[in-house]
Design a protein around this motif. Structure first.
Motif, short mmCIF file in Angstrom:
data_model
loop_
_atom_site.label_atom_id
_atom_site.label_comp_id
_atom_site.label_asym_id
_atom_site.label_seq_id
_atom_site.Cartn_x
_atom_site.Cartn_y
_atom_site.Cartn_z
N GLY A 156 8.52 5.17 -9.55
CA GLY A 156 8.57 3.72 -9.43
C GLY A 156 8.72 3.27 -7.99
N LEU A 157 9.52 3.97 -7.22
CA LEU A 157 9.71 3.62 -5.81
C LEU A 157 8.41 3.81 -5.04
N ARG A 158 7.71 4.90 -5.32
CA ARG A 158 6.44 5.14 -4.64
C ARG A 158 5.41 4.08 -5.02
N ARG A 159 5.40 3.68 -6.29
CA ARG A 159 4.45 2.66 -6.73
C ARG A 159 4.73 1.33 -6.05
N GLN A 160 6.01 0.96 -5.94
CA GLN A 160 6.36 -0.31 -5.28
C GLN A 160 5.95 -0.28 -3.82
N ARG A 161 6.21 0.84 -3.16
CA ARG A 161 5.89 0.93 -1.74
C ARG A 161 4.38 0.86 -1.53
N SER A 162 3.61 1.56 -2.37
CA SER A 162 2.16 1.53 -2.20
C SER A 162 1.60 0.16 -2.57
N ALA A 163 2.23 -0.52 -3.54
CA ALA A 163 1.77 -1.87 -3.90
C ALA A 163 2.03 -2.82 -2.74
N ARG A 164 3.19 -2.70 -2.10
CA ARG A 164 3.49 -3.55 -0.94
C ARG A 164 2.52 -3.28 0.20
N THR A 165 2.20 -2.01 0.42
CA THR A 165 1.25 -1.66 1.47
C THR A 165 -0.13 -2.22 1.17
N LEU A 166 -0.54 -2.14 -0.08
CA LEU A 166 -1.84 -2.68 -0.47
C LEU A 166 -1.89 -4.19 -0.29
N VAL A 167 -0.84 -4.89 -0.70
CA VAL A 167 -0.80 -6.34 -0.54
C VAL A 167 -0.83 -6.72 0.94
N ALA A 168 -0.09 -5.99 1.77
CA ALA A 168 -0.08 -6.28 3.20
C ALA A 168 -1.46 -6.02 3.82
#
Length: 65
Positions: free
Chosen positions: A27-39
Motif C-alpha cells: 500500500g505504501l509503495r502504491r501511494q508513493r507511485s500514485a503521487r509520483t504519477l500525479v506529479a
C-alpha cells in the motif's frame, strides 16, 4: 528472492527457523507511485500550457494581427 543460511544439523531441527525482516506493505509503495504519477502528469500539463503561451506570444501577433 530468499537467502538461505543452513549449515550442519540445523537442517534436521525439530522447529522451523524463520526470520521476517524488512517487509514493506504494498500500500505504501502504491501511494508513493500514485503521487509520483500525479506529479509527473501535472508537470507535463504545466509544461504544455507554458509552451502554448510562449508560442502564442511569439507567433500570435504575426498570425492574428
Amino acid at each position: 528472492m530468499s537467502q538461505h543460511n543452513i549449515s550442519g544439523s540445523e537442517v534436521f531441527g525439530p522447529k522451523p527457523f524463520v526470520i521476517l525482516r524488512g517487509v514493506k506493505t504494498s500500500g505504501l509503495r502504491r501511494q508513493r507511485s500514485a503521487r509520483t504519477l500525479v506529479a509527473f502528469i501535472a508537470g507535463a500539463i504545466v509544461a504544455v500550457a507554458g509552451g502554448a503561451v510562449a508560442l502564442a506570444a511569439i507567433f500570435g501577433p504575426t498570425l492574428f494581427g
